[in-house]
Design an enzyme around this catalytic site. Structure first.
Site, PDB file in Angstrom:
ATOM      1  N   HIS A   1      -7.789   8.133  -3.365  1.00  0.00           N
ATOM      2  CA  HIS A   1      -8.345   6.847  -3.818  1.00  0.00           C
ATOM      3  C   HIS A   1      -9.433   7.000  -4.864  1.00  0.00           C
ATOM      4  O   HIS A   1      -9.896   6.018  -5.424  1.00  0.00           O
ATOM      5  CB  HIS A   1      -8.889   6.063  -2.618  1.00  0.00           C
ATOM      6  CG  HIS A   1      -7.839   5.799  -1.596  1.00  0.00           C
ATOM      7  ND1 HIS A   1      -7.646   6.597  -0.507  1.00  0.00           N
ATOM      8  CD2 HIS A   1      -6.876   4.841  -1.535  1.00  0.00           C
ATOM      9  CE1 HIS A   1      -6.639   6.147   0.204  1.00  0.00           C
ATOM     10  NE2 HIS A   1      -6.136   5.094  -0.394  1.00  0.00           N
TER      11      HIS A   1
ATOM     12  N   CYS B   1      -7.552  17.739  25.701  1.00  0.00           N
ATOM     13  CA  CYS B   1      -8.198  17.356  26.949  1.00  0.00           C
ATOM     14  C   CYS B   1      -7.129  17.288  28.050  1.00  0.00           C
ATOM     15  O   CYS B   1      -5.992  16.883  27.801  1.00  0.00           O
ATOM     16  CB  CYS B   1      -8.874  16.001  26.803  1.00  0.00           C
ATOM     17  SG  CYS B   1      -9.814  15.549  28.262  1.00  0.00           S
TER      18      CYS B   1
ATOM     19  N   TYR C   1     -10.819  18.169  36.904  1.00  0.00           N
ATOM     20  CA  TYR C   1      -9.936  19.029  36.122  1.00  0.00           C
ATOM     21  C   TYR C   1      -9.127  19.993  36.993  1.00  0.00           C
ATOM     22  O   TYR C   1      -9.083  21.202  36.771  1.00  0.00           O
ATOM     23  CB  TYR C   1     -10.737  19.786  35.039  1.00  0.00           C
ATOM     24  CG  TYR C   1     -11.388  18.837  34.056  1.00  0.00           C
ATOM     25  CD1 TYR C   1     -10.602  18.024  33.237  1.00  0.00           C
ATOM     26  CD2 TYR C   1     -12.772  18.720  33.973  1.00  0.00           C
ATOM     27  CE1 TYR C   1     -11.182  17.120  32.365  1.00  0.00           C
ATOM     28  CE2 TYR C   1     -13.357  17.816  33.101  1.00  0.00           C
ATOM     29  CZ  TYR C   1     -12.558  17.019  32.300  1.00  0.00           C
ATOM     30  OH  TYR C   1     -13.139  16.118  31.445  1.00  0.00           O
TER      31      TYR C   1
ATOM     32  N   ARG D   1     -14.815  14.145  23.327  1.00  0.00           N
ATOM     33  CA  ARG D   1     -14.872  13.956  24.768  1.00  0.00           C
ATOM     34  C   ARG D   1     -16.260  14.410  25.225  1.00  0.00           C
ATOM     35  O   ARG D   1     -16.532  15.605  25.328  1.00  0.00           O
ATOM     36  CB  ARG D   1     -13.768  14.793  25.427  1.00  0.00           C
ATOM     37  CG  ARG D   1     -13.329  14.517  26.879  1.00  0.00           C
ATOM     38  CD  ARG D   1     -14.264  13.935  27.721  1.00  0.00           C
ATOM     39  NE  ARG D   1     -13.851  13.499  29.049  1.00  0.00           N
ATOM     40  CZ  ARG D   1     -14.618  12.690  29.743  1.00  0.00           C
ATOM     41  NH1 ARG D   1     -15.737  12.213  29.228  1.00  0.00           N
ATOM     42  NH2 ARG D   1     -14.283  12.353  30.969  1.00  0.00           N
TER      43      ARG D   1
ATOM     44  N   HIS E   1       0.826  -1.216   0.000  1.00  0.00           N
ATOM     45  CA  HIS E   1       0.000   0.000   0.000  1.00  0.00           C
ATOM     46  C   HIS E   1       0.859   1.264   0.000  1.00  0.00           C
ATOM     47  O   HIS E   1       1.668   1.461   0.918  1.00  0.00           O
ATOM     48  CB  HIS E   1      -0.920  -0.018   1.223  1.00  0.00           C
ATOM     49  CG  HIS E   1      -1.774   1.188   1.333  1.00  0.00           C
ATOM     50  ND1 HIS E   1      -1.937   1.889   2.507  1.00  0.00           N
ATOM     51  CD2 HIS E   1      -2.506   1.839   0.408  1.00  0.00           C
ATOM     52  CE1 HIS E   1      -2.736   2.904   2.290  1.00  0.00           C
ATOM     53  NE2 HIS E   1      -3.102   2.912   1.023  1.00  0.00           N
TER      54      HIS E   1
HETATM   55  C1  HEM Z   1      -2.425   6.056  -1.289  1.00  0.00           C
HETATM   56  C2  HEM Z   1      -4.763   1.985  -2.502  1.00  0.00           C
HETATM   57  C3  HEM Z   1      -6.735   1.779   1.943  1.00  0.00           C
HETATM   58  C4  HEM Z   1      -4.570   5.983   3.088  1.00  0.00           C
HETATM   59  C5  HEM Z   1      -2.919   4.968  -2.012  1.00  0.00           C
HETATM   60  C6  HEM Z   1      -2.597   4.685  -3.399  1.00  0.00           C
HETATM   61  C7  HEM Z   1      -3.227   3.540  -3.725  1.00  0.00           C
HETATM   62  C8  HEM Z   1      -3.964   3.102  -2.571  1.00  0.00           C
HETATM   63  C9  HEM Z   1      -3.176   2.831  -5.070  1.00  0.00           C
HETATM   64  C10 HEM Z   1      -1.720   5.562  -4.307  1.00  0.00           C
HETATM   65  C11 HEM Z   1      -2.618   6.449  -5.105  1.00  0.00           C
HETATM   66  C12 HEM Z   1      -1.895   7.421  -6.017  1.00  0.00           C
HETATM   67  O1  HEM Z   1      -0.926   8.061  -5.527  1.00  0.00           O
HETATM   68  O2  HEM Z   1      -2.304   7.565  -7.156  1.00  0.00           O
HETATM   69  C13 HEM Z   1      -5.479   1.566  -1.398  1.00  0.00           C
HETATM   70  C14 HEM Z   1      -6.245   0.358  -1.339  1.00  0.00           C
HETATM   71  C15 HEM Z   1      -6.788   0.280  -0.091  1.00  0.00           C
HETATM   72  C16 HEM Z   1      -6.367   1.476   0.646  1.00  0.00           C
HETATM   73  C17 HEM Z   1      -6.417  -0.634  -2.492  1.00  0.00           C
HETATM   74  C18 HEM Z   1      -7.658  -0.775   0.535  1.00  0.00           C
HETATM   75  C19 HEM Z   1      -7.626  -2.033   0.164  1.00  0.00           C
HETATM   76  C20 HEM Z   1      -6.386   2.934   2.620  1.00  0.00           C
HETATM   77  C21 HEM Z   1      -6.858   3.339   3.918  1.00  0.00           C
HETATM   78  C22 HEM Z   1      -6.260   4.537   4.220  1.00  0.00           C
HETATM   79  C23 HEM Z   1      -5.397   4.866   3.130  1.00  0.00           C
HETATM   80  C24 HEM Z   1      -7.858   2.544   4.763  1.00  0.00           C
HETATM   81  C25 HEM Z   1      -6.395   5.448   5.414  1.00  0.00           C
HETATM   82  C26 HEM Z   1      -6.767   5.148   6.597  1.00  0.00           C
HETATM   83  C27 HEM Z   1      -3.781   6.333   2.023  1.00  0.00           C
HETATM   84  C28 HEM Z   1      -2.948   7.501   2.004  1.00  0.00           C
HETATM   85  C29 HEM Z   1      -2.327   7.527   0.730  1.00  0.00           C
HETATM   86  C30 HEM Z   1      -2.795   6.362   0.003  1.00  0.00           C
HETATM   87  C31 HEM Z   1      -2.774   8.507   3.147  1.00  0.00           C
HETATM   88  C32 HEM Z   1      -1.387   8.593   0.221  1.00  0.00           C
HETATM   89  C33 HEM Z   1       0.036   8.226   0.480  1.00  0.00           C
HETATM   90  C34 HEM Z   1       0.985   9.306  -0.020  1.00  0.00           C
HETATM   91  O3  HEM Z   1       0.521  10.350  -0.465  1.00  0.00           O
HETATM   92  O4  HEM Z   1       2.177   9.054   0.040  1.00  0.00           O
HETATM   93  N1  HEM Z   1      -3.763   4.007  -1.532  1.00  0.00           N
HETATM   94  N2  HEM Z   1      -5.571   2.230  -0.201  1.00  0.00           N
HETATM   95  N3  HEM Z   1      -5.501   3.896   2.172  1.00  0.00           N
HETATM   96  N4  HEM Z   1      -3.659   5.659   0.823  1.00  0.00           N
HETATM   97 FE1  HEM Z   1      -4.617   3.957   0.323  1.00  0.00          FE
HETATM   98  N1  MTE Z   2     -19.244  20.577  26.655  1.00  0.00           N
HETATM   99  C1  MTE Z   2     -20.361  19.931  26.993  1.00  0.00           C
HETATM  100  N2  MTE Z   2     -21.536  20.580  26.897  1.00  0.00           N
HETATM  101  N3  MTE Z   2     -20.332  18.642  27.421  1.00  0.00           N
HETATM  102  C2  MTE Z   2     -19.145  17.961  27.545  1.00  0.00           C
HETATM  103  O1  MTE Z   2     -19.155  16.774  27.920  1.00  0.00           O
HETATM  104  N4  MTE Z   2     -16.684  18.065  27.358  1.00  0.00           N
HETATM  105  C3  MTE Z   2     -15.570  19.004  27.515  1.00  0.00           C
HETATM  106  C4  MTE Z   2     -15.623  20.101  26.455  1.00  0.00           C
HETATM  107  N5  MTE Z   2     -16.937  20.651  26.369  1.00  0.00           N
HETATM  108  C5  MTE Z   2     -17.938  18.635  27.218  1.00  0.00           C
HETATM  109  C6  MTE Z   2     -18.045  19.960  26.738  1.00  0.00           C
HETATM  110  C7  MTE Z   2     -14.253  18.410  27.482  1.00  0.00           C
HETATM  111  S1  MTE Z   2     -13.677  17.705  28.911  1.00  0.00           S
HETATM  112  C8  MTE Z   2     -13.430  18.511  26.366  1.00  0.00           C
HETATM  113  S2  MTE Z   2     -11.842  17.930  26.393  1.00  0.00           S
HETATM  114  C9  MTE Z   2     -13.920  19.120  25.118  1.00  0.00           C
HETATM  115  O2  MTE Z   2     -15.269  19.530  25.210  1.00  0.00           O
HETATM  116  C10 MTE Z   2     -13.792  18.128  23.977  1.00  0.00           C
HETATM  117  O3  MTE Z   2     -14.270  18.692  22.797  1.00  0.00           O
HETATM  118  P1  MTE Z   2     -14.473  17.768  21.520  1.00  0.00           P
HETATM  119  O4  MTE Z   2     -15.359  16.617  21.894  1.00  0.00           O
HETATM  120  O5  MTE Z   2     -15.054  18.641  20.460  1.00  0.00           O
HETATM  121  O6  MTE Z   2     -13.093  17.277  21.140  1.00  0.00           O
END
Ligand code: HEM
Ligand code: MTE
Length: 467
Positions: free
Chosen positions: A65, A186, A322, A139, A40
């Protein structure tokens, strides 16, 4: 043409390791991508976040993607389809006060489901300078209220010589719109490291109870000015009440000093936008407080009421939580009235890549993380050690350059380092320095406290080097 093999969602969800095979879905199609994980381009750990479930929520974050060559590549791994008739079993009962909570992104690492508390995994946390809304840490202390933006009103309670306001969303939009990048952290971020020293009470946050967004809204000082408030009582506090409540009617509340609220340079917001969108429900729709440089607990979500009082908020979360204490204070001796409520946070940093226990290649290693300080203090340096603190190298600081005294947002940092030849393991450490030359303490034990807050010791990860 043969009809495709049919799988249930449950079957797919049990395929999350090289031993069982790694399966994912897109639409109704099921893919076995075990062989692709190591290839990947975005790295194996990111792909693994989607293992056993749908790709859509992840691909929505990474538009790379959205290209035909990616679809064609995936098509090679197709093994079947999901049963289109399958009903998703509802695990939530209607009598459950949390039944109406919003649907969350599957990448979030859940610390508690009810109330919902979750953090983005380290491999996504520092992927973007601005945290995408769906993976911003959440949170909540209570169920998420479902508020109607048309009937929503913010009550601003006047003090002596001022008037009370009842503001609709449209009324709030009429104030000058102010937009700033602010990191929210937090008080319990990195608590899990404290509980390793000795048990503490609280959610086991790892390094992800911190995120950064562009917030837009009305400045609190402008709204208070319209209500006729002046900065006269120096001891005064601005109290906020949320519209989230428990079955007894207790609502979330907190307060900040009036001086901060009235200071235009402090940029306290009544925010209605997060990264150009209306606030997501989990983050306070339709209006929340954003107090730059101050602990997350004061950024009250689902804001219903603002009032100027002579005393701090009487909320449990202001007075009985807190707060920081000495390591020798325990639950029998703690006196919550003896300590001030946490407001500005101390300097903090953490490593997001590599992760503890990982194996890295010999030769070169890339170390990444975040650094931030409270009170508008800018991070001026991040020191990284590969040898447990014997020698240090300065990391490169990336992300938005911060304004002096208004450094509300984090810096991301990175260090490309040479792995000394023959080294079998690395003890990586990071520590940040802010512009008041505050530094993080080196170990956890001297800052341990019974509630596990303010966990800011040097962040340490131990990794193996591939031979
Ligand atoms: C890049 C395939 C799942 C994050 C890519 C690229 C391919 C690919 C082909 C290169 C695309 C290009 O540059 O044209 C896949 C396939 C997946 C998958 C087949 C599942 C089977 C995921 C997931 C994530 C992810 C679940 C995030 C949680 C990324 C990121 C890049 C990337 C961040 C960019 C990397 C860079 O810019 O260097 N993927 N991907 N991918 N993928 Fe995936
Ligand atoms: N405001 C309400 N009304 N209720 C909540 O439970 N949690 C606080 C604050 N404001 C809370 C809240 C706490 S402890 C944190 S760290 C931040 O919201 C988290 O914000 P987020 O959920 O947007 O990241």
């Amino acid at each position: 043409q043969e009809s495709p093999r049919i799988y249930t969602k449950e079957e797919v969800s049990s395929h999350t390791s090289p031993e069982t095979g790694i399966w994912v879905t897109l639409g109704y199609e099921v893919f076995d991508v075990t062989e692709f994980v190591g290839l990947h381009p975005g790295g194996p750990s990111k792909l693994m976040l989607a293992a056993g479930g749908p790709l859509e929520p992840f691909w929505a974050l990474y538009a790379v993607h959205n290209q035909s060559h990616v679809r064609e590549l995936l098509a090679q791994y197709k093994i079947g389809e999901l049963n289109p008739e399958e009903k998703v079993p509802s695990t939530l009962e209607t009598s459950d006060p949390y039944a109406d909570d919003p649907i969350r992104h599957p990448a979030l690492k859940v610390n508690s489901q009810r109330p919902f508390n979750a953090e983005p995994p380290p491999e996504l946390l520092t992927e973007n300078y601005i945290t995408p809304n769906p993976i911003f840490f959440t949170r909540n202390h209570l169920p998420v209220p479902n508020l109607d933006p048309d009937t929503y009103r913010l009550h601003v309670v006047g003090g002596p010589g001022s008037k009370s306001l009842s503001l609709s969303l449209d009324d709030l939009y009429k104030f000058p719109k102010h937009e700033i990048t602010v990191t929210l952290q937090c008080a319990g971020n990195r608590r899990s490291e404290m509980s390793q020293v000795k048990e503490v009470k609280g959610l086991e946050w790892r390094t992800g109870a911190i995120s950064t967004a562009r917030w837009a809204g009305a400045r609190l000082c402008d709204v208070l000015a319209q209500a006729g408030h002046k900065l006269c009582e120096t001891e005064a506090h601005v109290c906020f009440e949320g519209l989230d409540s428990d079955p007894t009617g207790t609502t979330y509340g907190a307060s900040i000093p009036l001086a901060r609220a009235m200071d235009p340079e402090a940029e306290v917001l009544l925010a209605y936008e997060m990264n150009g969108q209306p606030l997501p429900r989990d983050h306070g729709f339709p209006v929340r407080v954003v107090v730059p440089g101050v602990v997350g607990a004061r950024h009250v979500k689902w804001l219903g009421r603002v009032s100027v009082e002579t005393e701090e908020s009487y909320s449990h979360w202001q007075r009985r939580d807190y707060k920081g204490f000495s390591p020798s204070v325990d639950w029998d001796t703690v006196d919550f009235d003896s300590a001030p409520s946490i407001q500005e946070l101390p300097v903090q940093s953490a490593i997001t890549e590599p992760q503890d226990g990982e194996t890295v290649e010999s030769g070169e290693v890339t170390i990444k993380g975040y650094a931030w300080s409270g009170g508008g203090r800018a991070v001026i340096r991040v020191d990284v050690s590969l040898d447990g603190g014997l020698t240090w190298q300065a990391a490169e600081l990336n992300g938005e350059e911060q304004r002096p005294r208004k450094a509300w947002a984090w810096r991301l940092w990175q260090l490309q380092a040479t792995v000394p030849a023959g080294q079998k393991e690395l003890n990586i450490i990071c520590k940040a320095v802010d512009d008041s030359y505050n530094v993080q303490p080196d170990t956890v034990a001297p800052i341990w406290n019974l509630r596990g807050v303010l966990s800011t010791a040097w962040h340490r990860v131990h990794v193996h080097v591939a031979s």
